[in-house]
Design an enzyme around this catalytic site. Structure first.
Site, PDB file in Angstrom:
ATOM      1  N   ASP A 129       0.808  -1.214   0.000  1.00 26.83           N
ATOM      2  CA  ASP A 129       0.000   0.000   0.000  1.00 26.83           C
ATOM      3  C   ASP A 129       0.842   1.266   0.000  1.00 26.83           C
ATOM      4  O   ASP A 129       0.345   2.333  -0.343  1.00 26.83           O
ATOM      5  CB  ASP A 129      -0.945   0.003   1.201  1.00 26.83           C
ATOM      6  CG  ASP A 129      -2.397  -0.149   0.788  1.00 26.83           C
ATOM      7  OD1 ASP A 129      -2.633  -0.556  -0.360  1.00 26.83           O
ATOM      8  OD2 ASP A 129      -3.282   0.142   1.602  1.00 26.83           O
ATOM      9  N   ASP A 454     -12.518  -7.292   8.881  1.00 27.22           N
ATOM     10  CA  ASP A 454     -12.680  -8.728   9.045  1.00 27.22           C
ATOM     11  C   ASP A 454     -13.946  -9.053   9.837  1.00 27.22           C
ATOM     12  O   ASP A 454     -14.762  -9.868   9.410  1.00 27.22           O
ATOM     13  CB  ASP A 454     -11.444  -9.323   9.728  1.00 27.22           C
ATOM     14  CG  ASP A 454     -11.005  -8.516  10.949  1.00 27.22           C
ATOM     15  OD1 ASP A 454     -11.640  -7.487  11.252  1.00 27.22           O
ATOM     16  OD2 ASP A 454     -10.025  -8.918  11.595  1.00 27.22           O
TER      17      ASP A 454
END
Length: 739
Positions: A129, A454
């Site tokens: 990233d 998540d």
């Protein structure tokens, strides 16, 4: 006795319900509930402590749902047929080369490439990233070393495929290499170790390369274009696709485009880009997600996951993912920060597995691609989206022709390119603008409504659509499938907990609250999810118990506990401690008083630090005064001062404002204890303060490391002086105003 599923010769896994443990849990829960209800009934309706007790009871009730039916599973990967194995895409995510050192990240990548799985059906994707040229260079060097390391692991049956761990450990082989290769091992090991040291040296030199660092600045982390590269050697193209058992797994480097004006959605956004890029390159039906520091510790982990995914079941094929536990290689024997997360991975996930499955846990899970795309179990066929028109697919998934085509193909039908050439749409699907006008992050892929992607994705995207999961916890005699690293600085631990708690509380207070979805998911399962959504509310209850009894005891003459029910409250307290001790001892397979005490102490500390600031952050965000109230601070994976952690000494170095409430309450408690006892001695009357006296002594014992860090230590890792000064002033103010 446990109830095992019949172990047929061709059965790939078994499951056992631990009936004795379930019976004990239910007995203790019933006893505690009766005691708590009796004690609370004596509270006055206008007593603030009644609200604290009700919050504690509410959270305790939610926490008991995963304790009702704990199960254990076993997988038999030796019964799998390798020619029938589906493709798997391993996704490794990294975001900061300073906090996540390149050598550690590459150990995770290399260990994934060396998994015991047909190489032609295994592809490893690395999401960078930060767009760092150092990470890309390290990935290229890692692939070059993996071309030697992967055959070495296959030849000698290496048990742990992480080279750093392998060369530092004595437990290195699982016997797969056979005696014919034994005489070659010593020479090959030295040769490969020298190559690994050369690889590490090359990466470390690149880290300090001025020319490389000048080509990339920290500002570029949030402002860089997309770069996708298949890292391969032309020699690998000579490997036939039909001989994919011995093929070299492919490595694909992905750095998505990031611009300051575009929301990047943190890890969820990075994983969604990997889903799209991988659909163009390998399009495997299953994806294994790993954090950059969570290296593979056994080569059989993916095969174990396939034992559950490929097992023929009597009911509909509704298994979305296999979750492995998070284990850590740098845990101290005296885990003062409760980094082991024992209550999650050794206790409650087993109980959730007995309902419909554990919570998706960020790393170490093997997931069906079509499930995370938004399919339902009833439509999960080879072409779950075949009934959709092309226009509808593009509205939902974006305007990449290649990606839309991959949705209509049988998953895994795309063959990874070995000549470094990329599909035309690879950079398109990694661009900032690609998700505009699509359902990505809302109905497709990992969801964006929470920083704990998540937790939220597992519940809303999978369970509420009818999917289930299983928890693959290794037997005590087997090594952990994956090993990660924990923060060893207290501030990092508290900031990490603040991020988790704020993200989950934001979900709990939104329209997506798990308790409001009990029609889609069973009530006990919803309660298990809701416990984590509201766990931050412990802050309110602990804050009440850390102030009201203290001020009451300091004033003298009155008690915060009703006289008629003081024994009931004492019984509730003992019941809670006993239940926790039994829970810890069962998980640790022995009487673990030290682990129990460490968890008690950190539970109280976390409640008035990470959880308290999480509540404040979410509250400000809800009233529109917080701006970006829920942050996403990375914890450092770089080496820091681990000596104090290993010695069981709290490391307060660099502690921020998050510690201030805990130190203030520690001083308030100790001052009230000394002042209250002094008043009792002077007056000669003890009154009805036995409950407060016991509570203050217990809190003093719990908070002793804070007191020690403020006044008794002189090392650099003591509590910062400014925090101590502010705590003294705030505690004195509270005593003067209310004492």
């Amino acid at each position: 006795m446990a109830e095992p599923l019949q172990d047929a010769p061709h059965q790939l896994h078994t499951v056992e319900v631990d009936q004795p443990l379930a019976a004990v849990n239910r007995l203790l829960a019933g006893l505690h509930l009766a005691l708590a209800a009796t004690a609370i009934s004596h509270r006055g309706v206008h007593d603030i402590m009644l609200a604290a007790d009700l919050v504690l009871l509410f959270l305790w009730l939610l926490s008991q749902a995963p304790m009702l039916r704990p199960v254990s599973r076993a997988a038999f990967p030796g019964r799998l047929s390798h020619p029938a194995l589906p493709g798997v895409d391993v996704m490794v995510v990294t975001a900061d080369p300073d906090k996540e050192p390149a050598v550690k990240v590459m150990n995770t990548v290399i260990s994934a490439m060396a998994l015991d799985y047909p190489g032609g059906r295994l592809t490893v994707y690395l999401s960078d990233d930060a767009g760092s040229p150092l990470t890309l260079l390290a990935a290229r060097k890692a692939y070059a070393f993996a071309r030697v390391w992967v055959p070495f692991c296959r030849k000698y049956g290496v048990q742990c495929p992480c080279p750093e761990r392998f060369f530092a450990s004595n437990d290195q082989l699982d016997g797969g290499g056979g005696v014919d290769h034994h005489h070659e091992l010593a020479d090959d090991k030295i040769r490969v170790k020298n190559m690994y040291e050369a690889f590490k040296k090359g990466v470390e030199e690149a880290t300090h390369d001025a020319a490389l660092s000048q080509s990339w600045t920290k500002a570029a982390r949030q402002d860089h274009g997309a770069h996708v590269e298949i890292i391969a050697d032309k020699q690998d193209s000579s490997v036939s696709n039909s001989d994919d058992e011995d093929a070299m797994p492919s490595l694909v480097y992905v750095s998505r485009e990031k611009r300051p004006a575009w929301a990047h959605h943190f890890k969820a956004g990075a994983l969604n880009v990997l889903l799209r890029v991988s659909s163009l390159v390998s399009n495997a039906p299953y994806v294994l997600v790993l954090d950059c520091d969570m290296y593979c510790n056994t080569r059989s982990s993916v095969l174990e996951a396939m034992c559950f995914h490929l097992h023929r079941r009597r009911r509909a094929d509704d298994l979305a993912f296999v979750q492995f536990p998070q284990k850590f290689h740098n845990l101290s024997s005296n885990d003062i920060y409760a980094n082991e997360l024992r209550s999650i991975f050794s206790t409650r996930w087993k109980g959730l597995d007995g309902l419909r499955g554990p919570i998706l846990s960020g790393t170490g899970f093997c997931l069906r691609r079509d499930a995370v795309y938004g399919a339902r179990p009833s439509s999960s066929q080879d072409h779950p989206f075949s009934s959709m028109e092309v226009g509808e697919l593009k509205t939902r998934f974006g305007h990449s022709n290649g990606h839309v085509a991959s949705l209509r193909r049988t998953a895994g039908s795309t063959t990874t390119s070995r000549d470094g050439l990329l599909p035309e749409d690879a950079r398109l699907v990694a661009s900032c603008e690609y998700e505009t006008g699509t359902r990505w992050g809302d109905e497709v892929g990992f969801l964006y409504q929470s920083v704990v992607e998540d937790y939220f994705t597992g519940y809303r995207q999978l369970y509420c659509r009818g999917w289930t999961s299983v928890y693959c916890y290794p037997a005590p005699s087997r090594p952990a499938p994956f090993l990660g690293s924990v923060p060893t600085n207290l501030n990092d631990v508290l900031v990490q907990n603040k991020r988790w708690m704020s993200g989950m509380l934001a979900v709990g207070l939104s329209k997506h609250c798990p308790l409001g979805s009990s029609l889609a998911v069973s009530l006990p399962h919803s309660m298990g999810f809701a416990y984590y959504a509201f766990m931050a509310l412990y802050a309110f209850a602990v804050l009440c118990y850390a102030t009201v009894p203290q001020l009451s005891f300091f004033r003298g003459g009155t008690s915060s506990f009703p006289e008629a029910s003081s024994l009931w409250f004492a019984a509730v307290f003992v019941s809670s401690l006993l239940q926790h001790l039994i829970e810890v001892s069962v998980a640790k397979r022995g009487l673990e008083v030290r682990t129990w005490w460490n968890e008690q102490r950190f539970w109280a500390l976390n409640a008035v630090t990470g959880q308290l600031f999480a509540c404040l952050s979410v509250a400000l965000d809800l009233v529109g005064a917080g701006g970006r109230a829920v942050d996403f601070d990375l914890t450092s994976k770089a080496s820091d001062n681990v000596r104090l952690y290993r010695d069981g000494v709290f490391d307060f170095a660099g502690c921020s404002t998050v510690l201030l409430p805990a130190t203030t309450l520690c001083l308030l408690n100790d001052a009230a204890l000394v002042g209250g006892v002094w008043k009792m001695v002077i007056s000669g009357s003890r009154g009805h303060v036995s409950a407060e006296l016991f509570l203050l002594c217990y809190v003093a014992a719990l908070s002793y490391p804070l007191l020690q860090g403020m006044f008794l230590r002189r090392d650099p890792a003591r509590v910062p002086a400014w925090i101590t000064a502010m705590s003294v002033g705030m505690a004195a103010t509270l005593l003067s105003l209310f004492g």
